[in-house]
Design a protein around this motif. Structure first.
Motif, PDB file in Angstrom:
ATOM      1  N   GLN A 138       0.857  -1.195   0.000  1.00 16.08           N
ATOM      2  CA  GLN A 138       0.000   0.000   0.000  1.00 16.08           C
ATOM      3  C   GLN A 138       0.889   1.239   0.000  1.00 16.08           C
ATOM      4  O   GLN A 138       1.191   1.796   1.046  1.00 16.08           O
ATOM      5  CB  GLN A 138      -0.934  -0.014   1.222  1.00 16.08           C
ATOM      6  N   THR A 140       0.522   4.291  -0.471  1.00 19.83           N
ATOM      7  CA  THR A 140       0.019   5.557   0.082  1.00 19.83           C
ATOM      8  C   THR A 140      -0.150   5.505   1.600  1.00 19.83           C
ATOM      9  O   THR A 140      -0.775   6.404   2.176  1.00 19.83           O
ATOM     10  CB  THR A 140      -1.332   5.905  -0.561  1.00 19.83           C
ATOM     11  N   GLN A 167       7.965  11.540   1.654  1.00 19.29           N
ATOM     12  CA  GLN A 167       6.803  10.788   1.159  1.00 19.29           C
ATOM     13  C   GLN A 167       5.640  10.899   2.144  1.00 19.29           C
ATOM     14  O   GLN A 167       4.496  11.125   1.753  1.00 19.29           O
ATOM     15  CB  GLN A 167       7.177   9.311   0.972  1.00 19.29           C
ATOM     16  N   LEU A 171       1.974  12.863   1.623  1.00 21.99           N
ATOM     17  CA  LEU A 171       0.678  12.198   1.827  1.00 21.99           C
ATOM     18  C   LEU A 171      -0.131  12.870   2.931  1.00 21.99           C
ATOM     19  O   LEU A 171      -1.365  12.850   2.899  1.00 21.99           O
ATOM     20  CB  LEU A 171       0.904  10.722   2.173  1.00 21.99           C
TER      21      LEU A 171
END
Length: 572
Positions: A138, A140, A167, A171
């Motif tokens: 996953q 994200t 990252q 998000l």
């Protein structure tokens, strides 16, 4: 019957999803009376019990479901959570999570749970693998990127850590804590935060994150007053972690601008808020003083010292670590950074492996610690030495080097254990004026544990100092340990002579790049300690005798520390 059960089940679900949990639970209970093997209902009752933190009952529901349907993957997942978070049965938790994965449960959250388990157990390479699998499954999942970044810091892969922090921030741009992590990383690598966070991402940050960034840039540009203004304008923040950071930062900034009363006021407030955090509330504050008392009693016993020496006499141990010890904020991190500049030297940082071994002695060998150290068998000592080296390898990417240095300040309370396992180890004791160590500790946003929780109030910190140094003096004066004392103030005033004497003790040669220790990117240490950003700067004389600016505020602790101040060779 099936239609009636289904209707009741749907009604219970409707109540549950509308927030009527108690009503839903009553209906679910009626269903299992009529149909004890109704799996969906047993699962729902287990989830409700977990929601209400009735973990024993939840365990019963899931196990009953699995007795009928052993391949119910989500029940195995929830059992893994119960074993991990409630019963603290790590092996059973891992087993349950792996079973869930085999049965096709949603893998991403399970990999995340396993990563947390391994991280908290010190198995950082396994934790890294699990976080990477969670991200692969996953991409994200911001929490997985954040967890991986923190593990990578401990594995001294700071560039990769930076990428995963970014990252996570991409998000969740509202997460101001990630901005703080990136600011710290930039400081450690002697870089500006502007080189970390793109202009586009900066525009997406929350108001709080943007303010942190603005204040950081003001500090880097030397505009301390502007940074103070920004943090003051933030006012008190409802998020405890942010408010703690704000107060500690203001304390530091006011100290730099010689506004010492305000600095002490903000450091006091920051520490008061630290004591209210969930982590602080969960720590057993009596554990460490009790441990110190037990150790002090043991080392005060002449027979114990004689037995430790007799137990160790003529024992040959080929591989000997070097230990850097001292009270927190005495200069141990600085000493470690200097030594890390030497070729073929590895400094392993801030891992309480000896503390872990003391637990093994008590729980696995059923011996009292440290009183029963002389009772350890030769095989047990060999096993403990093997565990020591394995723990350090697991907790870092360290590969075998000719010289291994274990830097953990409070290892000084474990000197009898060090002598038992590594009788020829060299000990570097770093000393600093006690009042400066105490003051510096009060100004640090420590990651709280059983020891650090006693460094949030002046009197408590001074008492801890007294108890720890009492053990040091008692043991160092009677056990035949190879000890070199290095003085923080001398490193600042007379760097070459102080460091050359240390190197001579260790049998090492002076290297010209040693003086550039502050330029070294912080990618060879395993943990970001409170000292990390300071040692990314040149030595500064203002760190000496700093306590004099706070003489009035520290007056209550002087009677506690006065005998130690003299014994350590300081005149006042």
């Amino acid at each position: 019957m099936a239609d009636k059960t289904q209707k009741l089940y749907e009604k219970a679900l409707e109540h549950y999803h509308s927030g009527q949990v108690d009503s839903a639970e009553k209906i679910f209970k009626k269903i299992v009376i009529q149909n004890p093997k109704h799996g969906e209902t047993l699962f729902a009752l287990g989830k409700i019990a977990m929601q209400k933190q009735r973990f024993v009952l939840a365990d019963q529901h899931f196990k009953k479901l699995l007795s009928y349907y052993p391949n119910h993957a989500d029940s195995w997942t929830n059992l893994g959570l119960i074993y991990y978070q409630y019963s603290k049965n790590i092996p059973e938790s891992i087993s349950a999570f792996k079973k869930a994965l085999e049965l096709g449960a949603n893998p991403a959250p399970i990999y995340l749970y396993l990563a947390d388990i391994f991280k908290n157990s010190g198995d950082l390479n396994d934790a890294r693998e699990m976080y990477e699998k969670a991200i692969e499954t996953q991409p994200t999942m911001a929490q997985a990127h954040l967890g991986l970044a923190n593990v990578l810091i401990s594995l001294h892969a700071l560039e990769s850590a930076k990428n995963h922090f970014i990252q996570a921030l991409t998000l969740t741009p509202h997460n101001a804590d990630i901005v703080l992590n990136l600011i710290t990383l930039a400081e450690l690598q002697n870089l500006t935060i502007a080189s970390y966070i793109s202009e586009d991402l900066r525009t997406k940050l929350s108001g709080l994150g943007q303010q942190f960034l603005k204040a950081h840039l003001a500090q880097k540009n030397g505009d301390i007053e502007a940074a103070i203004s920004i943090f003051k304008d933030l006012a008190q923040n409802d998020y405890l972690g942010v408010e703690i950071y704000r107060c500690f930062t203001l304390a530091e900034l006011y100290d730099k601008t010689a506004q010492y009363e305000l600095a002490f006021e903000y450091m006091t407030r920051a520490n008061e808020l630290q004591s209210l955090t969930q982590r602080a509330q969960l720590i057993n504050a009596t554990y460490y003083p009790a441990l110190l008392s037990t150790i002090d009693t043991a080392v005060s016993n002449a027979q114990f010292i004689q037995d430790v020496q007799a137990r160790t006499q003529n024992k040959s141990v080929t591989k000997q670590p070097i230990f850097i010890v001292g009270f927190p904020r005495s200069g141990t991190t600085l000493t470690g950074r200097i030594l890390s500049m030497i070729k073929n030297v590895h400094v392993n940082d801030e891992r309480s492996v000896l503390g872990q071994l003391s637990q093994t002695i008590q729980h696995d060998y059923n011996l009292n610690y440290p009183q029963d150290l002389p009772k350890l068998s030769a095989q047990q000592c060999d096993d403990l030495r093997q565990q020591y080296w394995q723990a350090h390898q697991k907790a870092s990417s360290w590969v075998d080097t000719p010289i291994f240095i274990d830097k953990f300040p409070l290892n000084l309370i474990h000197l009898p254990l060090i002598y038992t396992l590594f009788p020829k180890s060299k000990i570097i004791f770093v000393k600093r004026h006690p009042l400066d160590s105490i003051l510096s500790a009060l100004m640090q946003n420590f990651h709280l544990n059983e020891a650090m929780i006693h460094l949030m109030k002046p009197e408590q910190a001074a008492s801890l100092y007294k108890e720890v140094l009492s053990i040091w003096f008692k043991v160092s004066e009677v056990l035949p340990l190879e000890i070199h004392i290095i003085t923080y103030e001398n490193i600042v005033d007379n760097f070459d002579d102080e460091v050359k004497a240390l190197l001579s003790f260790l049998g090492l040669e002076w290297e010209e790049n040693i003086k550039d220790f502050y330029k070294k990117k912080q990618d060879s240490f395993q943990t970001i300690t409170p000292s990390a950003t300071q040692i990314s700067q040149k030595l500064y004389s203002s760190s000496k005798q700093r306590w004099r600016h706070y003489k009035q505020q520290l007056e209550p602790v002087v009677p506690i520390l006065s005998p130690l101040i003299k014994k350590l060779g300081y005149t006042d």
